[in-house]
Design an enzyme around this catalytic site. Structure first.
Site, short mmCIF file in Angstrom:
data_model
loop_
_atom_site.label_atom_id
_atom_site.label_comp_id
_atom_site.label_asym_id
_atom_site.label_seq_id
_atom_site.Cartn_x
_atom_site.Cartn_y
_atom_site.Cartn_z
CG HIS A 97 3.43 10.99 -5.27
ND1 HIS A 97 2.96 9.96 -4.48
CD2 HIS A 97 4.72 11.16 -4.94
CE1 HIS A 97 3.93 9.54 -3.68
NE2 HIS A 97 5.01 10.26 -3.94
CG ASP A 98 4.01 6.06 -6.55
OD1 ASP A 98 4.08 7.06 -5.82
OD2 ASP A 98 4.75 5.06 -6.40
CB THR A 99 1.21 7.31 -2.75
OG1 THR A 99 2.43 6.59 -2.74
CG2 THR A 99 0.36 6.86 -1.57
CB THR A 119 9.20 -2.24 -1.97
OG1 THR A 119 9.09 -3.09 -3.11
CG2 THR A 119 10.63 -2.24 -1.46
CG ASN A 156 7.06 7.55 3.61
OD1 ASN A 156 6.93 7.00 2.54
ND2 ASN A 156 6.84 8.86 3.76
N GLY A 267 0.47 -3.76 -4.47
CA GLY A 267 0.91 -5.14 -4.62
C GLY A 267 0.87 -5.94 -3.33
#
Length: 352
Positions: A97-99, A119, A156, A267
């Protein structure tokens, strides 16, 4: 799928997420990596195994659920059919999972929270055990798997999507100034606290025209609409900083820990104006970076698995030395108190 395409489900041999499928293609081993599995909502957060009863209740055959492996597990070796030149190379299941990989790259937990900024925003901390309570449920926090037996307790939040969508609308009008120029204009103190929005209001999820949606929210809450593109940017960034302050307070309630430091990764950590506004709004030190936290965390887990690095703590120290964070200290945080009380009214408007 079980209801609409039962024949396909009956014919299936396994349920694999995309990262697990890549590992299968590379190694021939079909397993389910823990951090990504936890985002399916089918893992028992306390037992860290498949919630088979829940799967059964929704009609999902439990025979499809694969063996769960922890991040850092060597699942096999590279098949010659994938690469003859590199056949036999260990295939490691990272925190897929990216996070999870992003958080693995930095020291968090205790008095330090993380904010994966892009984003979307994911704000949370690393804990040893899941926080499962009515309060956590009501505040919409999630317990997701982390590296080294940890849990990522997080929420989130909307993110720089609001500004991206505004720029998309402005580009359609035929005029789009460079991003850095827009942020430089938005830093003008004269624009401070003119208009605020709740970034998580449903109308901001995917509107046809984001500037129009923000303008409508301002009218509905008896505020003046932003009068320029720089004013729109300032409204968005200040509102995000305010929301981070609110969620940090909730996180402290859930963990019982006083958070004094916020580590911003991804980012969005390149947005120095947002970093400073976040430090000011929250009254906490902000450490920004690394930008490529997900890639670095992925490499770190593989390095630990193959013996190149002794531990996660060592990997994090190595990353910190190689990619030093930029530090932002709060400037006059008391100036944010009155606007923050105003912001809470707008959050109540969203709830209503």
């Amino acid at each position: 799928a079980c209801r609409q395409t039962p024949k396909i489900v009956d014919a299936a041999e396994a349920l694999a997420t995309i990262p697990d499928l890549f590992n299968f293609w590379l190694s021939g081993a079909l397993v389910s990596e823990y951090t990504n599995a936890t985002t399916t909502q089918l893992v028992d957060a306390a037992k860290r195994t498949w919630a088979t009863r829940l799967a059964g209740e929704i009609g999902l055959p439990t025979r499809l659920l694969l063996r769960i492996v922890q991040p850092g597990t060597i699942v096999g070796t590279l098949r010659a059919s994938a690469s003859e030149a590199h056949a036999g190379t260990p295939i490691v299941a990272p925190a897929s999972h990216d996070t999870a990989s992003a958080v693995a790259s930095v020291r968090v937990g205790g008095s330090t929270a993380f904010l994966s900024s892009g984003t979307w925003s994911l704000l949370g901390t690393e804990v040893a055990a899941p926080v499962i309570s009515a309060k956590a449920r009501d505040l919409n926090f999630t317990n997701e798997g982390g590296v080294g037996g940890t849990i990522r307790l997080l929420k989130n939040i909307n993110g720089l999507w609001l500004l991206q969508a505004c720029r998309r609308a402005w580009a359609a009008e035929g005029r789009l100034e460079p991003y850095d120029d827009l942020l430089a204009q938005a830093a003008d103190p004269a624009l401070a606290f003119a208009s605020l929005v709740d970034p998580d209001h449903p109308t901001f999820l995917n509107p046809e025209d984001m500037p129009a949606a923000i303008g409508a929210f301002c009218r509905q809450t008896a505020q003046r609409e932003p009068a320029s593109r720089a004013a729109f940017a300032r409204t968005i960034l200040e509102s995000l900083a305010m929301k981070y302050r609110l969620v940090l307070g909730w996180l402290e309630e859930l963990t019982g820990e006083r958070i004094t430091e916020l580590r911003i990764i991804g980012g969005g950590s390149r947005n120095r104006l947002l970093n400073q506004l976040t430090a000011d709004a929250t009254g906490r030190t902000v450490l920004a970076g690394p930008v490529e936290a997900t890639a670095l965390g992925n490499v770190a887990v593989q390095a630990i698995a193959t013996g190149a690095v002794p531990s996660l703590a060592d990997a994090r120290r190595l990353i910190e030395r190689s990619f030093p964070a930029e530090r932002f200290e709060p400037i006059a945080p008391e100036r944010w108190d009155a606007p923050y009380r105003r912001f809470l009214d707008y959050v109540e408007f969203t709830c209503a």
